[in-house]
Design an enzyme around this catalytic site. Sequence first.
Site, PDB file in Angstrom:
ATOM      1  CB  SER A 126     -46.599 -62.868 -32.823  1.00 37.07           C
ATOM      2  OG  SER A 126     -45.645 -62.813 -33.867  1.00 37.07           O
ATOM      3  CG  HIS A 183     -49.667 -59.945 -34.014  1.00 40.27           C
ATOM      4  ND1 HIS A 183     -50.232 -58.696 -33.902  1.00 40.27           N
ATOM      5  CD2 HIS A 183     -48.333 -59.738 -34.160  1.00 40.27           C
ATOM      6  CE1 HIS A 183     -49.291 -57.770 -33.970  1.00 40.27           C
ATOM      7  NE2 HIS A 183     -48.122 -58.378 -34.132  1.00 40.27           N
ATOM      8  CG  ASP A 219     -45.222 -59.662 -36.062  1.00 45.44           C
ATOM      9  OD1 ASP A 219     -45.665 -58.542 -35.751  1.00 45.44           O
ATOM     10  OD2 ASP A 219     -45.149 -60.612 -35.260  1.00 45.44           O
ATOM     11  CG  MET A 267     -41.000 -57.693 -39.698  1.00 46.13           C
ATOM     12  SD  MET A 267     -39.793 -58.333 -38.542  1.00 46.13           S
ATOM     13  CE  MET A 267     -40.846 -58.743 -37.145  1.00 46.13           C
ATOM     14  CG  HIS A 292     -47.191 -55.183 -36.130  1.00 45.76           C
ATOM     15  ND1 HIS A 292     -46.401 -55.616 -35.081  1.00 45.76           N
ATOM     16  CD2 HIS A 292     -46.792 -53.900 -36.379  1.00 45.76           C
ATOM     17  CE1 HIS A 292     -45.569 -54.655 -34.726  1.00 45.76           C
ATOM     18  NE2 HIS A 292     -45.781 -53.605 -35.499  1.00 45.76           N
ATOM     19  CG  MET A 338     -43.079 -53.821 -37.676  1.00 50.15           C
ATOM     20  SD  MET A 338     -42.609 -55.290 -36.743  1.00 50.15           S
ATOM     21  CE  MET A 338     -43.900 -56.394 -37.269  1.00 50.15           C
ATOM     22  CG  MET A 379     -43.829 -51.614 -31.275  1.00 47.78           C
ATOM     23  SD  MET A 379     -44.565 -53.189 -31.739  1.00 47.78           S
ATOM     24  CE  MET A 379     -43.220 -54.338 -31.432  1.00 47.78           C
ATOM     25  CG  ASP A 423     -46.223 -56.982 -30.876  1.00 49.04           C
ATOM     26  OD1 ASP A 423     -45.701 -58.026 -30.446  1.00 49.04           O
ATOM     27  OD2 ASP A 423     -46.283 -56.700 -32.095  1.00 49.04           O
TER      28      ASP A 423
HETATM   29  C1  DX5 Z   1     -41.764 -57.862 -33.022  1.00 53.04           C
HETATM   30  C2  DX5 Z   1     -43.131 -58.356 -33.393  1.00 53.04           C
HETATM   31  C3  DX5 Z   1     -43.804 -59.135 -32.356  1.00 53.04           C
HETATM   32  C4  DX5 Z   1     -43.082 -60.389 -31.933  1.00 53.04           C
HETATM   33  C5  DX5 Z   1     -43.572 -60.791 -30.576  1.00 53.04           C
HETATM   34  O1  DX5 Z   1     -41.323 -56.989 -33.989  1.00 53.04           O
HETATM   35  O2  DX5 Z   1     -43.967 -57.275 -33.714  1.00 53.04           O
HETATM   36  O3  DX5 Z   1     -45.148 -59.421 -32.723  1.00 53.04           O
HETATM   37  O4  DX5 Z   1     -43.258 -61.441 -32.823  1.00 53.04           O
HETATM   38  O5  DX5 Z   1     -42.828 -61.891 -30.154  1.00 53.04           O
HETATM   39  P1  DX5 Z   1     -42.518 -62.135 -28.599  1.00 53.04           P
HETATM   40  O6  DX5 Z   1     -43.852 -62.330 -27.936  1.00 53.04           O
HETATM   41  O7  DX5 Z   1     -41.694 -63.376 -28.631  1.00 53.04           O
HETATM   42  O8  DX5 Z   1     -41.798 -60.941 -28.085  1.00 53.04           O
HETATM   43 ZN    ZN Z   2     -46.164 -57.604 -33.966  1.00 53.76          ZN
END
Ligand code: DX5
Ligand code: ZN
Length: 213
Positions: free
Chosen positions: A6, A31, A33, A35, A64, A66, A135, A173
């Site tokens: 990620s 990956h 993220d 948000m 991903h 969110m 998750m 994840d």
């Molecule tokens: C959290 C993200 C993850 C996060 C994972 O909301 O979706 O992808 O970055 O990071 P680690 O591996 O540090 O938990």
């Molecule tokens: Zn993620």
Amino acid sequence: MLVAPSILSADFGNLADDVKAICNGGCDLVHVDVMDGHFVPNLTIGPVVVSSVAKVATKPLDIHLMVENNSFFVDLFAPFKPEYISFHIEEEKHPHRLIQKIRSLGIKPAIVLNPHTTPEAIEFLLADLDMVLLMSVNPGFGGQKFIPSVIEKAKRLKRLIQIHNPKCLIEVDGGVNNKNISSLKEAGVDIVVAGSYVFNHSSGYKSAILSLK
Ligand code: DX5
Ligand code: ZN
């Protein structure tokens, strides 16, 4: 085990170098993220940054979402031709419709389940999915502690997948490291996302990825 680092835990001042390094270090997916500050209490990156990531990544993108208003974000990120776009079932009124839309754009559709959501909630969507993302932390931040109940959830999901769509992959994840990876594999997980474990590893990204594999 496929590994998707990620980039949330990457050095955003040197993002291109970090993306190249994980790709050269043997990762399987990158990956990303996304948000929006509404669905989760954090705000990350949009199409301007993802466009730069897509230019230097030599491995497929795993986006991903969110966010609220998933369909709008699918339109924003589809031009970068990711392998997967995953959206949260908790934030979508018409998941079946959105799955069809993602597929019609030539992208593999995936659904994400928060820690409280049961696999049965998506039982009748499994036939149309390429992947389910479980998750193992509450979404919003990297570096959180792994929630162990995801192991039992992955096993239950695997049973449903075997009935409805054996080709559908399971991704986990959050909080993944070299200590919980074998129990994830035993539970039937195909892909792990790892942020802080990969980017903060003392021996470098390549050996972090290798240690998970
Ligand atoms: C959290 C993200 C993850 C996060 C994972 O909301 O979706 O992808 O970055 O990071 P680690 O591996 O540090 O938990
Ligand atoms: Zn993620």
